[in-house]
Design an enzyme around this catalytic site. Structure first.
Site, PDB file in Angstrom:
ATOM      1  N   ASN A  62       0.882  -1.163   0.000  1.00 46.65           N
ATOM      2  CA  ASN A  62       0.000   0.000   0.000  1.00 46.65           C
ATOM      3  C   ASN A  62       0.926   1.221   0.000  1.00 46.65           C
ATOM      4  OD1 ASN A  62      -1.826   2.015   0.449  1.00 46.65           O
ATOM      5  ND2 ASN A  62      -2.803   1.043   2.208  1.00 46.65           N
ATOM      6  N   VAL A  65     -12.944   7.037  18.481  1.00 44.21           N
ATOM      7  CA  VAL A  65     -14.241   6.750  19.103  1.00 44.21           C
ATOM      8  C   VAL A  65     -14.088   6.278  20.552  1.00 44.21           C
ATOM      9  CG1 VAL A  65     -16.198   5.157  19.002  1.00 44.21           C
ATOM     10  CG2 VAL A  65     -15.527   6.435  16.983  1.00 44.21           C
ATOM     11  N   ARG A  96     -13.571  13.673   8.348  1.00 48.30           N
ATOM     12  CA  ARG A  96     -14.313  14.134   7.165  1.00 48.30           C
ATOM     13  C   ARG A  96     -15.767  14.383   7.514  1.00 48.30           C
ATOM     14  NH1 ARG A  96     -12.210   9.268   4.187  1.00 48.30           N
ATOM     15  NH2 ARG A  96     -10.141   9.837   3.430  1.00 48.30           N
ATOM     16  N   ARG A 123      -2.506  -2.208  -3.439  1.00 48.12           N
ATOM     17  CA  ARG A 123      -3.762  -1.493  -3.214  1.00 48.12           C
ATOM     18  C   ARG A 123      -3.721  -0.204  -4.043  1.00 48.12           C
ATOM     19  NH1 ARG A 123      -5.396   2.691   1.010  1.00 48.12           N
ATOM     20  NH2 ARG A 123      -7.628   2.812   0.658  1.00 48.12           N
ATOM     21  N   GLU A 127      -8.235  -5.724   4.467  1.00 51.60           N
ATOM     22  CA  GLU A 127      -8.046  -5.360   3.065  1.00 51.60           C
ATOM     23  C   GLU A 127      -6.785  -6.033   2.508  1.00 51.60           C
ATOM     24  OE1 GLU A 127      -8.809  -1.305   4.323  1.00 51.60           O
ATOM     25  OE2 GLU A 127      -9.835  -0.945   2.428  1.00 51.60           O
ATOM     26  N   HIS A 187     -13.307   1.814  -0.422  1.00 52.89           N
ATOM     27  CA  HIS A 187     -13.362   0.674   0.517  1.00 52.89           C
ATOM     28  C   HIS A 187     -13.945  -0.567  -0.149  1.00 52.89           C
ATOM     29  CE1 HIS A 187     -13.850   3.746   4.063  1.00 52.89           C
ATOM     30  NE2 HIS A 187     -12.584   3.431   3.884  1.00 52.89           N
TER      31      HIS A 187
HETATM   32  P1  AMP Z   1      -9.588   1.670  11.145  1.00 50.63           P
HETATM   33  O1  AMP Z   1      -9.539   2.882  10.248  1.00 50.63           O
HETATM   34  O2  AMP Z   1     -10.445   0.569  10.623  1.00 50.63           O
HETATM   35  O3  AMP Z   1      -8.222   1.217  11.593  1.00 50.63           O
HETATM   36  O4  AMP Z   1     -10.323   2.169  12.485  1.00 50.63           O
HETATM   37  C1  AMP Z   1      -9.704   3.108  13.327  1.00 50.63           C
HETATM   38  C2  AMP Z   1     -10.721   3.626  14.318  1.00 50.63           C
HETATM   39  O5  AMP Z   1     -11.344   2.539  15.020  1.00 50.63           O
HETATM   40  C3  AMP Z   1     -10.110   4.475  15.417  1.00 50.63           C
HETATM   41  O6  AMP Z   1     -10.034   5.830  15.035  1.00 50.63           O
HETATM   42  C4  AMP Z   1     -11.059   4.297  16.570  1.00 50.63           C
HETATM   43  O7  AMP Z   1     -12.019   5.328  16.514  1.00 50.63           O
HETATM   44  C5  AMP Z   1     -11.760   2.997  16.292  1.00 50.63           C
HETATM   45  N1  AMP Z   1     -11.488   1.951  17.299  1.00 50.63           N
HETATM   46  C6  AMP Z   1     -10.456   1.091  17.364  1.00 50.63           C
HETATM   47  N2  AMP Z   1     -10.553   0.289  18.446  1.00 50.63           N
HETATM   48  C7  AMP Z   1     -11.693   0.651  19.091  1.00 50.63           C
HETATM   49  C8  AMP Z   1     -12.357   0.210  20.271  1.00 50.63           C
HETATM   50  N3  AMP Z   1     -11.880  -0.782  21.021  1.00 50.63           N
HETATM   51  N4  AMP Z   1     -13.521   0.831  20.604  1.00 50.63           N
HETATM   52  C9  AMP Z   1     -14.011   1.834  19.847  1.00 50.63           C
HETATM   53  N5  AMP Z   1     -13.435   2.277  18.723  1.00 50.63           N
HETATM   54  C10 AMP Z   1     -12.284   1.712  18.350  1.00 50.63           C
END
Ligand code: AMP
Length: 394
Positions: free
Chosen positions: A6, A279, A237, A87, A380, A176
């Site tokens: 990537n 989150v 965003r 990717r 991915e 995605h």
């Molecule tokens: P990704 O882009 O799929 O890697 O997701 C990243 C986002 O997942 C982070 O910014 C968090 O907001 C969320 N995240 C990761 N682990 C947790 C968790 N245990 N509980 C809530 N949100 C999570």
């Protein structure tokens, strides 16, 4: 083994998969390519190695990766690279599935560069670098947009003058796609039904977030558009908004188009609403009574719920709603706040099942729910490895 790359403008993320069972063996990243102070991180067998190593360009970065892999014993001793999967963010209208890389393919990726000006040129650099370091190894391009190419015109055209589409290819592409396609396949397995017989709504909820409506394995609508900005509220965003707002801001504040682009992509979303885009932190703050965090969470989940309603209508009902990516897989709070109150639409969730942690794949609908609620872990990189193996494996 297979190598998945990537490539960004100053980074290369990589993951190595054993074949043919496609298990991850090692992964990592080279950062600050082109700068004097570069960095290589390699994760392998539970260990993490970081070293300072400058790479002038993507070829040098890839050479560093291979050196580190040989030192770690992942490569060499008869283990060779059988294929490289890339990717690629934007395939324009040229690609509806993964393809073996050729000069014609590279030209089309370059042609789609105005649609992804930061990403596509970097991906071409990655392809060139892999061609130099591994001249005899076949390469495969896997596009983020490809899965969404089955959308009908009513879903992908904007109500703009027709020349915008004809001359500038302005339409909805969606992103995605590799993840949506992957979790749809896994959901079908979890439901023990052929994908061709299922209507699914897949929610990829990570720092970037999108929804797809999938009928019989084919995408019929998705929430991201010409760019990843459209649709759900995301980490930074805005997602959907009144299209007059950018012009309003330019007129009222004297900001430039570039300023507004940054505002909408990097300073908005959850971060814009409450100052934070993770989150986990937002849920903690909301539970402690922070009003901005509570509102951000509310808007985030409400937007997802609206899309579920819209896609139930687009599909004429659904067999399952599938949650995936960082937030979808891990946040029980987001899942329950999203699907609460949808009983009239046939969605009934079970909070005990929702809270059951520790498994990567599970369901959390109540027995009487017409629509199943699933949590599926996306990957991915693994999906790209599988696509690569399908095209170049023997
Ligand atoms: P990704 O882009 O799929 O890697 O997701 C990243 C986002 O997942 C982070 O910014 C968090 O907001 C969320 N995240 C990761 N682990 C947790 C968790 N245990 N509980 C809530 N949100 C999570």
């Amino acid at each position: 083994m297979l190598l998945v790359l990537n490539s960004g403008s100053s980074t290369i993320k990589f993951e190595i998969f054993a074949t043919p069972e496609i298990g991850s063996v090692a992964s990592g990243i080279v950062e600050r390519i082109g700068e004097a102070k570069g960095r290589l991180e390699l994760r392998c067998g539970g260990a993490k190695m970081t070293e300072k190593s400058a790479a002038a360009n993507h070829r040098e970065a890839l050479e560093l990766v291979f050196e580190a892999l040989r030192e770690a014993g992942v490569l060499g001793g008869g283990i060779e690279c059988l294929g490289v999967g890339h990717r690629i963010v934007h395939g324009g209208e040229s690609f509806s599935e993964p393809v073996v890389v050729s000069k014609a393919v590279i030209d089309k990726i370059k042609k789609a560069a105005p649609l992804a000006p930061l990403h596509n040129p970097a991906a071409v650099e990655g392809i060139k670098a892999a061609g130099q370091v591994l001249p005899d190894v076949p390469q495969v391009a896997v596009f983020d947009t490809a899965f969404h190419q089955t959308m009908p015109p009513r879903a992908y055209r904007y109500a703009l003058p027709a020349w915008c589409y004809r001359k500038h290819a302005i339409r909805r592409y969606g992103m995605h796609g590799t993840s949506h396609a992957y979790v749809a396949r896994r959901a079908a397995r979890q439901l023990r039904k052929p994908l061709e017989e299922l209507k699914l709504i897949t929610l990829h909820l990570g720092n970037g977030a999108s929804v797809a409506a999938i009928d019989g394995g084919e995408c019929v609508d998705t929430s991201m558009g010409l760019t990843p900005l459209e649709g759900l509220v995301m980490g930074t965003r805005s997602g959907d908004l009144d299209p007059a707002i950018p012009m309003f801001l330019i007129r009222e504040t004297g900001r430039t188009a570039e300023d507004i682009d940054r505002l909408l992509n990097k300073e908005s979303g959850l971060k814009g609403l409450c100052g934070e885009n993770d989150v986990r932190g937002i849920v903690q703050k909301a539970e402690a009574g922070n009003e901005a965090a509570e509102l951000a969470l509310d808007i985030f989940c409400y937007r997802i719920r609206k899309y579920i309603g819209a896609y139930l209508a687009a599909l004429g009902g659904a067999d399952a709603v599938v949650f995936t990516a960082g937030i979808g897989e891990n946040s029980a709070v987001v899942r329950s706040r999203t699907v609460r109150g949808l009983e009239q639409l046939g969605i009934v969730f079970d909070e005990d099942r929702n809270l059951e942690a520790g498994r990567r794949e599970f369901s959390f609908h109540a027995d009487e729910s017409n629509v199943r609620l699933l949590v599926v872990a996306t990957s991915e990189e693994r999906a790209i490895a599988e696509a690569t193996w399908e095209l170049v494996g023997d």
